[in-house]
Design a protein around this motif. Structure first.
Motif, PDB file in Angstrom:
ATOM      1  N   MET A  60      -6.819   1.097 -21.454  1.00 19.32           N
ATOM      2  CA  MET A  60      -6.461   2.453 -21.035  1.00 19.32           C
ATOM      3  C   MET A  60      -4.940   2.600 -20.923  1.00 19.32           C
ATOM      4  O   MET A  60      -4.442   3.562 -20.366  1.00 19.32           O
ATOM      5  N   ASN A  61      -4.209   1.619 -21.471  1.00 16.20           N
ATOM      6  CA  ASN A  61      -2.743   1.625 -21.574  1.00 16.20           C
ATOM      7  C   ASN A  61      -2.021   1.552 -20.226  1.00 16.20           C
ATOM      8  O   ASN A  61      -0.987   2.194 -20.047  1.00 16.20           O
ATOM      9  N   PHE A  62      -2.529   0.741 -19.330  1.00 13.43           N
ATOM     10  CA  PHE A  62      -1.836   0.509 -18.063  1.00 13.43           C
ATOM     11  C   PHE A  62      -0.929  -0.709 -18.197  1.00 13.43           C
ATOM     12  O   PHE A  62      -1.189  -1.595 -19.018  1.00 13.43           O
ATOM     13  N   SER A  63       0.110  -0.742 -17.372  1.00 13.21           N
ATOM     14  CA  SER A  63       0.979  -1.916 -17.336  1.00 13.21           C
ATOM     15  C   SER A  63       0.199  -3.078 -16.724  1.00 13.21           C
ATOM     16  O   SER A  63      -0.828  -2.888 -16.071  1.00 13.21           O
ATOM     17  N   GLU A  64       0.705  -4.268 -16.909  1.00 14.51           N
ATOM     18  CA  GLU A  64       0.056  -5.473 -16.362  1.00 14.51           C
ATOM     19  C   GLU A  64      -0.062  -5.362 -14.837  1.00 14.51           C
ATOM     20  O   GLU A  64      -1.104  -5.674 -14.263  1.00 14.51           O
ATOM     21  N   ASP A  66      -0.093  -2.613 -12.946  1.00 12.71           N
ATOM     22  CA  ASP A  66      -1.100  -1.600 -12.595  1.00 12.71           C
ATOM     23  C   ASP A  66      -2.517  -2.117 -12.849  1.00 12.71           C
ATOM     24  O   ASP A  66      -3.435  -1.833 -12.078  1.00 12.71           O
ATOM     25  N   CYS A  67      -2.695  -2.903 -13.923  1.00 11.30           N
ATOM     26  CA  CYS A  67      -4.009  -3.492 -14.208  1.00 11.30           C
ATOM     27  C   CYS A  67      -4.470  -4.354 -13.035  1.00 11.30           C
ATOM     28  O   CYS A  67      -5.631  -4.274 -12.620  1.00 11.30           O
ATOM     29  N   HIS A  68      -3.579  -5.160 -12.516  1.00 11.82           N
ATOM     30  CA  HIS A  68      -3.945  -6.026 -11.391  1.00 11.82           C
ATOM     31  C   HIS A  68      -4.293  -5.201 -10.153  1.00 11.82           C
ATOM     32  O   HIS A  68      -5.253  -5.522  -9.441  1.00 11.82           O
ATOM     33  N   ASP A  69      -3.528  -4.147  -9.891  1.00 12.54           N
ATOM     34  CA  ASP A  69      -3.826  -3.277  -8.744  1.00 12.54           C
ATOM     35  C   ASP A  69      -5.196  -2.616  -8.914  1.00 12.54           C
ATOM     36  O   ASP A  69      -6.000  -2.559  -7.972  1.00 12.54           O
ATOM     37  N   ILE A  70      -5.459  -2.111 -10.106  1.00 11.63           N
ATOM     38  CA  ILE A  70      -6.736  -1.436 -10.375  1.00 11.63           C
ATOM     39  C   ILE A  70      -7.884  -2.445 -10.329  1.00 11.63           C
ATOM     40  O   ILE A  70      -8.969  -2.136  -9.825  1.00 11.63           O
ATOM     41  N   MET A  71      -7.651  -3.666 -10.820  1.00  9.01           N
ATOM     42  CA  MET A  71      -8.675  -4.702 -10.742  1.00  9.01           C
ATOM     43  C   MET A  71      -9.046  -4.999  -9.294  1.00  9.01           C
ATOM     44  O   MET A  71     -10.225  -5.109  -8.960  1.00  9.01           O
ATOM     45  N   GLN A  72      -8.030  -5.125  -8.439  1.00  7.32           N
ATOM     46  CA  GLN A  72      -8.299  -5.391  -7.030  1.00  7.32           C
ATOM     47  C   GLN A  72      -9.151  -4.289  -6.427  1.00  7.32           C
ATOM     48  O   GLN A  72     -10.149  -4.555  -5.747  1.00  7.32           O
ATOM     49  N   THR A  73      -8.780  -3.051  -6.704  1.00 14.54           N
ATOM     50  CA  THR A  73      -9.536  -1.920  -6.167  1.00 14.54           C
ATOM     51  C   THR A  73     -10.953  -1.904  -6.730  1.00 14.54           C
ATOM     52  O   THR A  73     -11.919  -1.634  -6.007  1.00 14.54           O
ATOM     53  N   THR A  74     -11.087  -2.213  -8.016  1.00 16.97           N
ATOM     54  CA  THR A  74     -12.407  -2.255  -8.651  1.00 16.97           C
ATOM     55  C   THR A  74     -13.299  -3.288  -7.971  1.00 16.97           C
ATOM     56  O   THR A  74     -14.440  -2.989  -7.606  1.00 16.97           O
ATOM     57  N   LEU A 107      -9.156   5.978 -13.620  1.00 19.02           N
ATOM     58  CA  LEU A 107      -8.920   7.425 -13.690  1.00 19.02           C
ATOM     59  C   LEU A 107      -8.435   7.964 -12.342  1.00 19.02           C
ATOM     60  O   LEU A 107      -7.547   8.823 -12.290  1.00 19.02           O
ATOM     61  N   ARG A 108      -8.999   7.453 -11.263  1.00 19.53           N
ATOM     62  CA  ARG A 108      -8.567   7.865  -9.920  1.00 19.53           C
ATOM     63  C   ARG A 108      -7.116   7.437  -9.684  1.00 19.53           C
ATOM     64  O   ARG A 108      -6.347   8.148  -9.060  1.00 19.53           O
ATOM     65  N   PHE A 109      -6.741   6.288 -10.211  1.00 14.68           N
ATOM     66  CA  PHE A 109      -5.369   5.795 -10.111  1.00 14.68           C
ATOM     67  C   PHE A 109      -4.408   6.768 -10.793  1.00 14.68           C
ATOM     68  O   PHE A 109      -3.356   7.101 -10.254  1.00 14.68           O
ATOM     69  N   ILE A 110      -4.797   7.260 -11.974  1.00 15.94           N
ATOM     70  CA  ILE A 110      -3.979   8.232 -12.705  1.00 15.94           C
ATOM     71  C   ILE A 110      -3.871   9.533 -11.907  1.00 15.94           C
ATOM     72  O   ILE A 110      -2.785  10.091 -11.763  1.00 15.94           O
ATOM     73  N   SER A 115      -0.811  13.333  -8.579  1.00 14.77           N
ATOM     74  CA  SER A 115      -0.748  14.055  -7.308  1.00 14.77           C
ATOM     75  C   SER A 115       0.535  13.718  -6.553  1.00 14.77           C
ATOM     76  O   SER A 115       1.213  14.606  -6.030  1.00 14.77           O
ATOM     77  N   GLU A 116       0.886  12.436  -6.521  1.00 17.82           N
ATOM     78  CA  GLU A 116       2.116  12.024  -5.844  1.00 17.82           C
ATOM     79  C   GLU A 116       3.339  12.581  -6.554  1.00 17.82           C
ATOM     80  O   GLU A 116       4.297  13.002  -5.918  1.00 17.82           O
ATOM     81  N   SER A 117       3.300  12.615  -7.883  1.00 15.25           N
ATOM     82  CA  SER A 117       4.404  13.160  -8.666  1.00 15.25           C
ATOM     83  C   SER A 117       4.563  14.656  -8.393  1.00 15.25           C
ATOM     84  O   SER A 117       5.680  15.157  -8.231  1.00 15.25           O
ATOM     85  N   THR A 118       3.440  15.375  -8.321  1.00 16.64           N
ATOM     86  CA  THR A 118       3.472  16.809  -8.027  1.00 16.64           C
ATOM     87  C   THR A 118       4.047  17.063  -6.643  1.00 16.64           C
ATOM     88  O   THR A 118       4.865  17.963  -6.466  1.00 16.64           O
ATOM     89  N   LYS A 119       3.638  16.262  -5.674  1.00 19.35           N
ATOM     90  CA  LYS A 119       4.161  16.414  -4.309  1.00 19.35           C
ATOM     91  C   LYS A 119       5.666  16.187  -4.280  1.00 19.35           C
ATOM     92  O   LYS A 119       6.394  16.908  -3.605  1.00 19.35           O
TER      93      LYS A 119
END
Length: 143
Positions: A60-64, A66-74, A107-110, A115-119
């Motif tokens: 899904m074209n995430f950085s390494e 971000d992949c680790h962060d998303i893996m932990q959450t998964t 997808l939730r990470f994106i 959302s943070e960027s908009t804020k």
């Protein structure tokens, strides 16, 4: 216990491609995960699936990082919800369930990043509006 799972995922995900295995999930392993917390079972589970989850997220074209962060959450979501999983006896059913969790987490990470960027952008606009109030009318017209 949640921190233990996070540490475990991080420590075991140093070489995710080496962890990719063709083994099918053993129903007994899923049952162990569902019935009670067993560190050895979670070690085995994460070793078995870290590469699989990493590949799903990396595609899904995430950085390494971000992949680790998303893996932990998964894996935390799996840990919290594995008792809800019901195996219907179909090959690949657990992998599809796990892949769905990984994709939805990514997808939730994106969404969270957007959302943070908009804020942050709204804060900048609001700050500029506040700064304009400090000017007198002739100064504003000169801008």
């Amino acid at each position: 216990m949640e921190n233990k799972v996070r540490e475990l995922v991080w420590s075991l995900s140093n070489n995710p491609k080496a962890a990719m295995k063709e083994d099918l999930t053993r129903i007994t392993l899923i049952q162990k995960l569902q019935t009670d917390y067993n560190e050895d079972s979670w070690d085995e589970f994460i070793n078995l699936y870290r590469g699989y989850v990493f590949v799903i997220i990396k595609r899904m074209n995430f950085s390494e990082e971000d992949c680790h962060d998303i893996m932990q959450t998964t894996f935390l979501k799996v840990w919290k919800n594995v008792e809800k999983f019901e195996h219907g006896g179909y090959n690949g059913q657990f992998r599809r369930w796990l892949a769905t969790i990984a994709r939805n987490t990514a997808l939730r990470f994106i969404q969270k990043q957007k959302s943070e960027s908009t804020k942050q952008n709204l804060f900048k606009i609001t700050k500029q509006e506040v700064d304009l109030e400090a000017y007198t009318q002739p100064e504003i017209e000169a801008l």
